[in-house]
Design a protein around this motif. Structure first.
Motif, mmCIF file in Angstrom:
data_model
loop_
_atom_site.group_PDB
_atom_site.id
_atom_site.type_symbol
_atom_site.label_atom_id
_atom_site.label_comp_id
_atom_site.label_asym_id
_atom_site.label_seq_id
_atom_site.Cartn_x
_atom_site.Cartn_y
_atom_site.Cartn_z
ATOM 1 N N LEU A 125 63.336 25.572 50.860
ATOM 2 C CA LEU A 125 62.459 24.401 50.838
ATOM 3 C C LEU A 125 61.097 24.774 50.263
ATOM 4 N N ILE A 126 60.530 25.863 50.734
ATOM 5 C CA ILE A 126 59.218 26.298 50.247
ATOM 6 C C ILE A 126 59.284 26.613 48.758
ATOM 7 N N ALA A 127 60.349 27.284 48.321
ATOM 8 C CA ALA A 127 60.501 27.623 46.905
ATOM 9 C C ALA A 127 60.603 26.358 46.050
ATOM 10 N N ARG A 128 61.328 25.352 46.531
ATOM 11 C CA ARG A 128 61.458 24.100 45.797
ATOM 12 C C ARG A 128 60.114 23.366 45.727
ATOM 13 N N LEU A 129 59.383 23.383 46.817
ATOM 14 C CA LEU A 129 58.068 22.734 46.823
ATOM 15 C C LEU A 129 57.119 23.420 45.837
ATOM 16 N N ALA A 130 57.150 24.736 45.823
ATOM 17 C CA ALA A 130 56.310 25.481 44.884
ATOM 18 C C ALA A 130 56.721 25.193 43.446
ATOM 19 N N ALA A 131 58.024 25.117 43.197
ATOM 20 C CA ALA A 131 58.505 24.832 41.847
ATOM 21 C C ALA A 131 58.103 23.436 41.395
ATOM 22 N N ALA A 132 57.904 22.530 42.354
ATOM 23 C CA ALA A 132 57.463 21.168 42.028
ATOM 24 C C ALA A 132 55.961 21.100 41.752
ATOM 25 N N GLY A 133 55.263 22.211 41.935
ATOM 26 C CA GLY A 133 53.844 22.255 41.603
ATOM 27 C C GLY A 133 52.893 22.285 42.768
ATOM 28 N N LEU A 134 53.415 22.246 43.995
ATOM 29 C CA LEU A 134 52.532 22.334 45.163
ATOM 30 C C LEU A 134 52.042 23.767 45.319
ATOM 31 N N ARG A 135 50.745 23.922 45.502
ATOM 32 C CA ARG A 135 50.158 25.263 45.556
ATOM 33 C C ARG A 135 49.615 25.620 46.936
ATOM 34 N N TRP A 136 49.487 24.640 47.819
ATOM 35 C CA TRP A 136 49.076 24.880 49.200
ATOM 36 C C TRP A 136 50.220 24.413 50.095
ATOM 37 N N ILE A 137 50.924 25.351 50.698
ATOM 38 C CA ILE A 137 52.090 25.030 51.522
ATOM 39 C C ILE A 137 51.946 25.751 52.853
ATOM 40 N N GLU A 138 51.963 25.002 53.939
ATOM 41 C CA GLU A 138 51.872 25.598 55.276
ATOM 42 C C GLU A 138 53.289 25.967 55.724
ATOM 43 N N PRO A 139 53.627 27.255 55.771
ATOM 44 C CA PRO A 139 55.027 27.639 55.964
ATOM 45 C C PRO A 139 55.493 27.759 57.407
ATOM 46 N N THR A 140 54.586 28.134 58.333
ATOM 47 C CA THR A 140 55.044 28.412 59.696
ATOM 48 C C THR A 140 53.851 28.515 60.641
ATOM 49 N N ALA A 141 54.155 28.777 61.902
ATOM 50 C CA ALA A 141 53.119 28.919 62.927
ATOM 51 C C ALA A 141 53.439 30.128 63.792
ATOM 52 N N PHE A 142 52.428 30.941 64.064
ATOM 53 C CA PHE A 142 52.611 32.129 64.899
ATOM 54 C C PHE A 142 52.307 31.780 66.354
ATOM 55 N N VAL A 143 53.122 30.873 66.861
ATOM 56 C CA VAL A 143 53.023 30.417 68.240
ATOM 57 C C VAL A 143 54.193 31.000 69.026
ATOM 58 N N SER A 144 54.135 30.866 70.342
ATOM 59 C CA SER A 144 55.190 31.416 71.187
ATOM 60 C C SER A 144 56.520 30.689 70.939
ATOM 61 N N PRO A 145 57.597 31.436 70.677
ATOM 62 C CA PRO A 145 58.917 30.807 70.514
ATOM 63 C C PRO A 145 59.348 30.041 71.759
ATOM 64 N N ARG A 146 58.772 30.395 72.900
ATOM 65 C CA ARG A 146 59.101 29.684 74.133
ATOM 66 C C ARG A 146 58.684 28.219 74.044
ATOM 67 N N TRP A 147 57.543 27.968 73.380
ATOM 68 C CA TRP A 147 57.017 26.616 73.291
ATOM 69 C C TRP A 147 57.462 25.906 72.018
ATOM 70 N N ASP B 244 54.920 17.778 40.026
ATOM 71 C CA ASP B 244 56.000 17.145 39.273
ATOM 72 C C ASP B 244 56.714 16.198 40.229
ATOM 73 N N LEU B 245 56.453 14.888 40.097
ATOM 74 C CA LEU B 245 56.979 13.926 41.058
ATOM 75 C C LEU B 245 58.509 13.889 41.103
ATOM 76 N N PRO B 246 59.227 13.845 39.976
ATOM 77 C CA PRO B 246 60.698 13.851 40.061
ATOM 78 C C PRO B 246 61.245 15.068 40.794
ATOM 79 N N ALA B 247 60.662 16.249 40.539
ATOM 80 C CA ALA B 247 61.117 17.460 41.236
ATOM 81 C C ALA B 247 60.824 17.363 42.729
ATOM 82 N N LEU B 248 59.699 16.780 43.079
ATOM 83 C CA LEU B 248 59.349 16.623 44.492
ATOM 84 C C LEU B 248 60.303 15.650 45.177
#
Length: 296
Positions: free
Chosen positions: A30-52, A266-270
């Motif tokens: 998903l992240i690779a596809r978003l980047a290929a569509a031209g998005l340059r700021w992508i929030e990939p994850t959170a370093f929070v407790s897996p418990r929560w 690139d809107l069609p790619a997105l």
């Protein structure tokens, strides 16, 4: 042509409340596809407790697997110093911290009050600054709270100002439960801009009441030039009855292009990416994705 920067939050904010586990390989694609569509700021994850937040349990593996190419930005959410240290070990180069303009929401969401949350973030932001790591600050409930109702713009401004003073380079103002209207959104942003320069503000609006695009248009007219969105409209606030998710990135980009702004996307790619992730999660496509679907 004037430019609006789009921050894609789908891989983190969009997926964090998915009821079934999403494979790391799917997230990376998903992240690779978003980047290929031209998005340059992508929030990939959170370093929070897996418990929560079980969906983010693969945060270290995922971030370590991302190719940190020049021009790409992958800010990760961290709740405290422990989260920061884990993020740094995994290769984080940008981080984000989160609080709210509502005391009740802050206590229920991160188990502390606003003042305590800001005190908790101070050493995180200081440590990040010492490493030249940019910090983004989120302010939730900027247009309403599920427990307190309407939130005064001055309350949002106070929290945003304190985050900026701590060292946050950018402040993202969130309509967490999606109840805001254009007039409210513009008034809130203009009030915050009296204390934090407009150039450092971003808008993060949910679409629960179908107002997100109108609200974004209102704050863009006021001068905001950074907006958050989630591909396919994934996500939403678990505390908001009927919350339908974030505003869809593809619909935001379509609106921005119609207004004459450059996004670099690139809107069609997105749109194709939105369809792809929707199929894997069993989610219906956004209105735009349906409208642009190939004819049978």
């Amino acid at each position: 042509m004037s430019r609006v920067r789009v921050v894609e939050v789908g891989p983190r904010d969009g997926l964090q409340n998915e009821p079934t586990a999403v494979a790391t390989a799917v997230k990376l694609e998903l992240i690779a596809r978003l980047a290929a569509a031209g998005l340059r700021w992508i929030e990939p994850t959170a370093f929070v407790s897996p418990r929560w937040v079980p969906q983010m349990a693969d945060h270290a593996e995922l971030l370590a697997a991302l190719e940190q190419t020049p021009g790409m930005h992958y800010p990760v959410l961290v709740p405290n110093l422990q989260g920061l240290e884990r993020a740094l070990e995994a290769g984080a180069r940008e981080i984000a911290v989160f609080t709210a303009a509502s005391e009740s929401f802050t206590r229920r969401n991160i188990n502390c009050g606003i003042d305590e949350s800001l005190a908790r973030f101070a050493p995180v932001i200081e440590r990040a600054g010492a490493r030249d790591i940019p910090v983004r600050g989120y302010v939730s409930c900027a247009l309403g709270c599920p427990y307190e109702g309407a939130i005064a713009p001055t309350a949002v401004a106070r929290v945003a100002e304190r985050l900026a003073a701590l060292g946050c380079a950018e402040i993202s103002l969130g309509d967490t439960i999606g109840t805001g209207t254009p007039g409210q959104a513009r008034a809130m942003v203009e009030t915050v801009a009296e204390r934090v320069p407009m150039a450092r503000l971003a808008a993060h609006f949910h679409d629960t009441y179908g107002q997100a695009l109108a609200n974004l248009h209102a704050v863009i007219e006021a001068g905001v030039r950074t907006v958050d969105a989630s591909v396919a409209g994934l996500g939403g606030c678990p505390y908001a009855r009927g919350a339908s998710g974030n505003v869809a990135t593809e619909e935001v980009v379509y609106m921005l292009h119609g207004l004459g702004f450059d996004t670099g996307v690139d809107l069609p790619a997105l749109v194709e990416t939105a369809r792809w992730i929707g199929e894997r999660l069993g989610r219906p496509p956004s209105r735009l994705a349906r409208a642009l679907a190939p004819a049978d």
